[in-house]
Write an enzyme that holds these catalytic residues in place. Structure first.
Site, PDB file in Angstrom:
ATOM      1  N   SER A  38      25.582  32.631  27.300  1.00 59.10           N
ATOM      2  CA  SER A  38      26.932  33.099  27.589  1.00 59.10           C
ATOM      3  C   SER A  38      27.360  32.720  29.009  1.00 59.10           C
ATOM      4  CB  SER A  38      26.999  34.618  27.348  1.00 59.10           C
ATOM      5  OG  SER A  38      28.316  35.090  27.324  1.00 59.10           O
ATOM      6  N   ASP A 185      27.865  34.366  20.182  1.00 60.62           N
ATOM      7  CA  ASP A 185      27.202  34.512  21.478  1.00 60.62           C
ATOM      8  C   ASP A 185      25.674  34.532  21.339  1.00 60.62           C
ATOM      9  OD1 ASP A 185      26.218  35.634  23.943  1.00 60.62           O
ATOM     10  OD2 ASP A 185      28.226  36.404  24.325  1.00 60.62           O
TER      11      ASP A 185
END
Length: 310
Positions: A38, A185
């Site tokens: 991320s 993610d």
């Protein structure tokens, strides 16, 4: 001295990583291999492509974080726009801007694909929710019938930062599977992949973690679905990697306080940006004051230090 860097995901709080990076570079450390999830993937990528901590600081200071929130036409429907995005798009916003912004920065360094970097220089974690597995890019591309020319680094980073429910999932078409692969993610399955480069003791691997004031026991803000989904994601992001934080991992991890700033607070004030940077810088300084690589190797001689989570 060379050092491998592993950067935890944490949305806008990743500014704290930049402060820590500047402190390490001032102390003479040079980056060997880098990995992240991320926001950590953004930092790792920029370093791998040749940006310095000082340059990262300038980039983060000038960046308008609100641009990361790309609205769809559904947002303009009064009262129910957000709910419709969740219902039909499986996420509140698009995150196109992240890829476009990062692509521009990488091209300035003449970088676009993983092949443009040295072997094993950069690793990015994503989550394949169609097959329920963690994926390491570029290592696992072959499993999907893809090559390093099929996925740009900017696209990989965007996938790694597609926060569930907040951003719309990315659909990946592959020759291997006859159904679309939905990517979210990397923090769903490994937000702090400290294990990824633990294959030698020639130089250290430092972890960079973003530590909230209160990690557990935080009640829901309210009972609306968005708050509920955010809490689900936060629990998943924290729980998996906390189980793998052994004593030796903690000894080589720089813990960066982030206060009560949320990972999705894209309306950061200048003061909050400065606070995150300062916290990262001073956390790294404190860490280096007590770090002794020779002593660390003597205390933890077994290789590798940790293994990839199953």
């Amino acid at each position: 001295m060379k050092v491998d860097g592993i950067f935890e995901g944490g949305g806008v709080r990743g500014i704290g990583h930049v402060g820590a990076i500047c402190a390490l570079e001032e102390a003479g450390y040079e980056w060997a291999r880098l990995a992240g999830t991320s926001a950590g993937a953004i930092v790792a990528t920029l370093l791998a492509c040749g940006y310095t901590g000082k340059e990262l600081k300038e980039i983060m200071e000038e960046l308008d974080y609100k641009k990361f929130i790309t609205k769809t036409w559904l947002h303009y429907i009064p009262l129910i726009g957000l709910g419709l995005n969740l219902l039909f798009k499986n996420g509140l916003y698009k995150n196109d801007f992240e890829e476009e912004w990062l692509e521009t920065l990488l091209l300035k360094k003449g970088i676009r694909y993983f092949d443009d970097l040295g072997e094993r220089k950069l690793k990015i974690i994503i989550s394949d929710i169609s097959n329920g597995k963690m994926v390491v890019l570029p290592d696992d591309l072959a499993e999907y019938g893809l090559t390093t020319k099929d996925i740009t680094i900017a696209n990989a980073v965007r996938m790694s930062g597609t926060i569930p429910f907040f951003f719309q999932p990315i659909k990946l078409k592959t020759p291997t599977f006859d159904y679309p692969i939905f990517i979210l993610d990397g923090g769903l399955l490994s937000n702090f992949p400290i294990w990824i480069f633990d294959d030698h003791q020639e130089w250290p691997t430092f972890g960079f973690r973003l530590v909230e004031d209160e990690i557990t026991g935080k009640p829901l803000d309210d009972q609306n679905p968005i708050s509920f989904y955010k809490s689900i994601y936060q629990t998943m992001r924290q729980a998996h990697d906390l189980r793998h934080l052994t004593r030796e991992v903690n000894e080589r991890t720089i813990k960066i306080p982030t206060g009560k700033i949320s990972s999705t607070d894209f309306n950061l004030t200048k003061k909050e940006k400065q606070l995150l940077y300062s916290n990262g810088y001073h956390a790294a300084k404190r860490f280096l004051n007590s770090w002794d690589f020779t002593k660390f190797k003597r205390n933890y001689p077994i290789e590798p230090f940790c293994k990839k989570p199953e």
